[in-house]
Design a protein around this motif. Structure first.
Motif, PDB file in Angstrom:
ATOM      1  N   GLN A  50       0.814  -1.204   0.000  1.00 50.85           N
ATOM      2  CA  GLN A  50       0.000   0.000   0.000  1.00 50.85           C
ATOM      3  C   GLN A  50       0.858   1.270   0.000  1.00 50.85           C
ATOM      4  N   GLY A  51       1.868   1.239  -0.855  1.00 45.66           N
ATOM      5  CA  GLY A  51       2.664   2.442  -1.041  1.00 45.66           C
ATOM      6  C   GLY A  51       3.840   2.581  -0.108  1.00 45.66           C
ATOM      7  N   GLN A  52       4.105   1.625   0.771  1.00 46.48           N
ATOM      8  CA  GLN A  52       5.257   1.697   1.661  1.00 46.48           C
ATOM      9  C   GLN A  52       6.484   1.232   0.904  1.00 46.48           C
ATOM     10  N   ALA A  53       7.344   2.175   0.581  1.00 51.62           N
ATOM     11  CA  ALA A  53       8.509   1.862  -0.250  1.00 51.62           C
ATOM     12  C   ALA A  53       9.553   1.129   0.565  1.00 51.62           C
ATOM     13  N   THR A  54      10.202   0.179  -0.056  1.00 54.71           N
ATOM     14  CA  THR A  54      11.318  -0.511   0.577  1.00 54.71           C
ATOM     15  C   THR A  54      12.550   0.359   0.503  1.00 54.71           C
ATOM     16  N   PRO A  55      13.510   0.182   1.441  1.00 52.20           N
ATOM     17  CA  PRO A  55      14.740   0.974   1.383  1.00 52.20           C
ATOM     18  C   PRO A  55      15.469   0.837   0.057  1.00 52.20           C
ATOM     19  N   LEU A  56      15.390  -0.335  -0.573  1.00 48.91           N
ATOM     20  CA  LEU A  56      16.064  -0.524  -1.853  1.00 48.91           C
ATOM     21  C   LEU A  56      15.482   0.392  -2.915  1.00 48.91           C
ATOM     22  N   ILE A  57      14.155   0.479  -2.971  1.00 46.33           N
ATOM     23  CA  ILE A  57      13.510   1.329  -3.964  1.00 46.33           C
ATOM     24  C   ILE A  57      13.828   2.806  -3.685  1.00 46.33           C
ATOM     25  N   LEU A  58      13.738   3.199  -2.415  1.00 40.05           N
ATOM     26  CA  LEU A  58      14.021   4.580  -2.060  1.00 40.05           C
ATOM     27  C   LEU A  58      15.456   4.955  -2.413  1.00 40.05           C
ATOM     28  N   GLY A  59      16.390   4.071  -2.082  1.00 39.89           N
ATOM     29  CA  GLY A  59      17.788   4.340  -2.405  1.00 39.89           C
ATOM     30  C   GLY A  59      18.017   4.426  -3.895  1.00 39.89           C
ATOM     31  N   GLY A  60      17.384   3.536  -4.664  1.00 38.56           N
ATOM     32  CA  GLY A  60      17.528   3.573  -6.116  1.00 38.56           C
ATOM     33  C   GLY A  60      16.988   4.844  -6.719  1.00 38.56           C
ATOM     34  N   VAL A  61      15.824   5.290  -6.242  1.00 30.38           N
ATOM     35  CA  VAL A  61      15.234   6.538  -6.734  1.00 30.38           C
ATOM     36  C   VAL A  61      16.149   7.721  -6.432  1.00 30.38           C
ATOM     37  N   LEU A  62      16.673   7.755  -5.219  1.00 29.88           N
ATOM     38  CA  LEU A  62      17.532   8.869  -4.821  1.00 29.88           C
ATOM     39  C   LEU A  62      18.794   8.920  -5.674  1.00 29.88           C
ATOM     40  N   ILE A  63      19.435   7.782  -5.889  1.00 24.20           N
ATOM     41  CA  ILE A  63      20.656   7.743  -6.696  1.00 24.20           C
ATOM     42  C   ILE A  63      20.368   8.169  -8.131  1.00 24.20           C
ATOM     43  N   ALA A  64      19.257   7.682  -8.684  1.00 18.43           N
ATOM     44  CA  ALA A  64      18.907   8.026 -10.064  1.00 18.43           C
ATOM     45  C   ALA A  64      18.676   9.525 -10.217  1.00 18.43           C
ATOM     46  N   VAL A  65      17.990  10.124  -9.268  1.00 14.39           N
ATOM     47  CA  VAL A  65      17.710  11.553  -9.359  1.00 14.39           C
ATOM     48  C   VAL A  65      18.997  12.367  -9.257  1.00 14.39           C
ATOM     49  N   VAL A  66      19.858  12.009  -8.304  1.00 10.09           N
ATOM     50  CA  VAL A  66      21.097  12.757  -8.107  1.00 10.09           C
ATOM     51  C   VAL A  66      21.978  12.678  -9.355  1.00 10.09           C
ATOM     52  N   LEU A  67      21.996  11.522 -10.007  1.00 10.16           N
ATOM     53  CA  LEU A  67      22.859  11.354 -11.174  1.00 10.16           C
ATOM     54  C   LEU A  67      22.257  11.939 -12.445  1.00 10.16           C
ATOM     55  N   LEU A  68      20.952  11.769 -12.631  1.00  6.08           N
ATOM     56  CA  LEU A  68      20.334  12.135 -13.906  1.00  6.08           C
ATOM     57  C   LEU A  68      19.744  13.546 -13.901  1.00  6.08           C
ATOM     58  N   VAL A  69      19.026  13.907 -12.851  1.00  5.93           N
ATOM     59  CA  VAL A  69      18.396  15.237 -12.787  1.00  5.93           C
ATOM     60  C   VAL A  69      18.666  15.831 -11.401  1.00  5.93           C
ATOM     61  N   PRO A  70      19.891  16.269 -11.152  1.00 11.91           N
ATOM     62  CA  PRO A  70      20.227  16.754  -9.807  1.00 11.91           C
ATOM     63  C   PRO A  70      19.391  17.941  -9.353  1.00 11.91           C
ATOM     64  N   SER A  71      18.850  18.705 -10.282  1.00 12.85           N
ATOM     65  CA  SER A  71      18.013  19.839  -9.890  1.00 12.85           C
ATOM     66  C   SER A  71      16.586  19.425  -9.567  1.00 12.85           C
ATOM     67  N   GLY A  72      16.193  18.165  -9.889  1.00 11.32           N
ATOM     68  CA  GLY A  72      14.832  17.711  -9.660  1.00 11.32           C
ATOM     69  C   GLY A  72      14.019  17.709 -10.946  1.00 11.32           C
ATOM     70  N   LEU A  73      12.895  16.994 -10.916  1.00 12.57           N
ATOM     71  CA  LEU A  73      12.085  16.825 -12.125  1.00 12.57           C
ATOM     72  C   LEU A  73      11.497  18.145 -12.623  1.00 12.57           C
ATOM     73  N   VAL A  74      10.869  18.899 -11.751  1.00 13.47           N
ATOM     74  CA  VAL A  74      10.170  20.112 -12.186  1.00 13.47           C
ATOM     75  C   VAL A  74      11.143  21.171 -12.723  1.00 13.47           C
ATOM     76  N   PRO A  75      12.240  21.509 -12.030  1.00 10.05           N
ATOM     77  CA  PRO A  75      13.182  22.465 -12.614  1.00 10.05           C
ATOM     78  C   PRO A  75      13.795  21.977 -13.924  1.00 10.05           C
ATOM     79  N   ALA A  76      14.060  20.655 -14.020  1.00 17.09           N
ATOM     80  CA  ALA A  76      14.644  20.133 -15.257  1.00 17.09           C
ATOM     81  C   ALA A  76      13.674  20.270 -16.422  1.00 17.09           C
TER      82      ALA A  76
END
Length: 593
Positions: free
Chosen positions: A293-319
């Motif tokens: 029910q939407g409770q993210a696992t640490p693996l998913i959260l960590g993967g999302v964070l790494i992907a954002v920092v590497l691909l769109v460091p400014s975030g989705l909306v500013p990019a």
């Protein structure tokens, strides 16, 4: 373009409210939670993205708001017939808790890293405390805290009158209400960012030391932002408790604290819209991939964070916004009109000079005496130069005069008033203008915005501040660069800009630390003219290594050596002193060798 943004926001809001009437019940519930999560993320966007205060405490204020709503709603619904008053109590409780915590952090001069640690520790302490309240003795009125199992039986959002049966909001009404609330809070923060307070907050994030030296009480600004962020997080906590009819200590957990940071990073740390986009995107992704029910696992959260920092460091909306402006010329900011104020002969806004005195001042770092019993008096008008070899104590004395350091002994007097214990911003308000050795400006703001912030610190009126900023542009001779980012100015222009910022608050004493460092000969000559003109209207103290600049000024000179006053007089007199030549040329050490 400015008028189009509110119109677009209104259209989008109307579309979301209209869509809430057409959504299935389950979808409406999910979108409601996303709106509430977005509010929580918005609180961190304000505190971290807009004010530069990295806080793990938003989860703590969220939990305080949730528990406060649950307690107030359970105990008051029979009396009031509604629970909206419980939401107000939750917001007040979270804001008060944020104010208490923030006061001890900011007025205790806690560093940025320790703010993050303290807020995280506070969150985890609340997790431990609330998890240990399982017994029936742990209650507030009729509300049982429930320990780790949580508080149950929390009423939903209802409306009605005292003595009548309360009417709960439907799922679709709940969605419409929280969409409107979230939009109003976001629009309110957007409007605040354009107000003087919001501009000071942005300045504080960009350069805290310069903001302090201009005369702004940075601690009070931080506390105000922290309390506002806590109130928004408490509002989200009340919404969560009313949405789930339940709240437990997990809201204070490390995963919840980290999740808020991830939402903000994904959407864009400085973007108000990004707070909602990040929360919805991460929650939908974690629900799709992680289940529960939407409770993210640490693996998913960590993967999302790494992907954002590497691909769109400014975030989705500013990019996405940056890409749209590159592809669609109509979205680009139109060029600002050129400003050509009349060249002023005298520095604008000065209010007369004041004396500055150091009386038997000493400063030690460990066993080293950087300043050792210095007594100096600077007249109410005129220029005085401080010179000396490296390690003579010039920079330390400068820091003592500005309030950036406190002396171990002695007194600092400004126009006869003892300001030894006064902070840098209080000295600025009493008439002290400061230019540092390395240009300390707001590189991401325009030249005009830099000068406006300096002028507003004293004027406290946007119109008067704008007039003074324009006058300073003319006097400095950099009007053509008014709308250019300060970081794009040449080194000499940045030095002049900082001199102008030191004058923005109408000072009576101006302290300049190496104002010609890195300048060309022509720029040095122009700076000498500016400083000489300043000396006719105020007391000016210049710390300088450039002897050619000191010669151009032709003013009294005081030489420091080994933390003490070594010699005084004109530059010609000091040049004729064999002791001075020994110190500067190292002849004494050479002879001893």
């Amino acid at each position: 373009m400015r008028g189009a943004r509110p119109l677009a926001a209104a259209v989008a809001l109307a579309a979301l409210v209209g869509a809430s009437a057409l959504l299935p019940e389950f979808q409406a519930l999910q979108w409601t939670l996303w709106a509430i999560d977005g509010l929580l993320a918005l609180s961190l966007t304000l505190v971290w993205g807009r004010a530069g205060i990295f806080s793990f405490g938003q989860a703590a204020f969220f939990g305080v708001g949730g528990y406060a709503y649950g307690i107030a709603a359970i105990d008051l619904i029979d009396r009031t017939g509604e629970t909206f008053s419980a939401v107000a109590i939750a917001v007040a409780a979270a804001a008060a808790f944020a104010g208490l915590l923030g006061y001890f952090m900011f007025y205790g001069n806690v560093g940025d890293v320790y703010v993050a640690i303290i807020t995280l520790a506070t969150t985890l302490v609340l997790l431990t405390v609330m998890s240990s309240t399982a017994g029936p003795q742990y209650h507030v009125g009729r509300a049982q805290l429930g320990g780790y199992n949580g508080m149950t039986g929390i009423p939903p959002l209802t409306y009605g009158r005292p003595g009548q049966l309360a009417t709960p909001l439907s799922n679709r009404q709940l969605l419409a209400m929280w969409v409107v609330v979230a939009a109003l809070v976001a629009l309110g923060l957007h409007a605040l960012s354009g107000r003087p307070f919001g501009r000071v907050v942005a300045a504080m994030r960009a350069n805290e030391e310069r903001t302090l030296l201009l005369g702004y009480d940075v601690r009070r600004v931080k506390l105000a932002v922290f309390v506002l962020g806590g109130a928004i997080a408490g509002l989200a906590g009340a919404g969560y408790a009313a949405w789930g009819l339940f709240v437990n200590p997990v809201v204070f957990g490390l995963q919840q604290a980290a999740l808020v940071v991830i939402w903000v990073l994904v959407g864009g740390r400085t973007s108000l819209l990004g707070a909602f986009v990040g929360a919805a995107a991460v929650q939908q992704l974690s629900a799709s991939l992680g289940g529960g029910q939407g409770q993210a696992t640490p693996l998913i959260l960590g993967g999302v964070l790494i992907a954002v920092v590497l691909l769109v460091p400014s975030g989705l909306v500013p990019a996405v916004g940056g890409l749209a402006r590159r592809l669609l010329p109509a979205l680009r900011q139109p060029p600002a009109p050129q400003i050509s104020p009349r060249r002023a002969a005298a520095p604008p806004g000065l209010r007369g000079g004041a004396t500055l005195e150091a009386v038997d001042v000493a400063k030690r770092f460990g066993g080293l005496a950087a300043v050792d019993g210095v007594t100096l008096s600077f007249p109410a008008t005129g220029v005085t130069c401080l010179i000396g070899p490296n390690g003579a104590g010039k920079s330390t004395l400068f820091a003592l005069l500005t309030g950036r350091e406190r002396p171990n002994a002695g007194r600092i007097l400004l126009d006869g008033e003892d300001v030894t214990r006064a902070s840098a911003h209080r000295r600025a308000r009493r008439g002290l203008g400061v230019k540092l050795q390395v240009p300390s400006i707001y590189v991401d703001l325009t030249t005009l915005e830099n000068l406006w912030l300096a002028a507003y610190a004293e004027a406290r009126d946007p119109g008067r501040a704008a007039e003074r900023a324009l006058a300073l542009l003319g006097w400095l001779g950099i009007a053509a660069r008014a709308h250019d980012l300060a970081g794009t100015l040449s080194h000499g222009e940045q030095q002049w800009l900082e001199i102008g910022m030191a004058l923005g608050g109408s000072p009576r004493v101006v302290l300049l630390d190496e104002p010609t460092a890195g300048m060309s000969r022509e720029e040095t000559a122009r700076t000498a003219e500016l400083v000489a003109e300043l000396g006719r209207h105020a007391s000016v103290v210049v710390v300088e290594h450039d002897m050619e600049f000191v010669r151009r000024l032709d003013v009294p000179v005081t030489m420091l050596h080994e933390g003490r006053v070594f010699a005084r007089g004109s530059l010609a007199e000091l040049r004729a002193d064999e002791r001075v030549l020994d110190i500067y040329l190292g002849r004494r050490e050479h002879a001893g060798a």
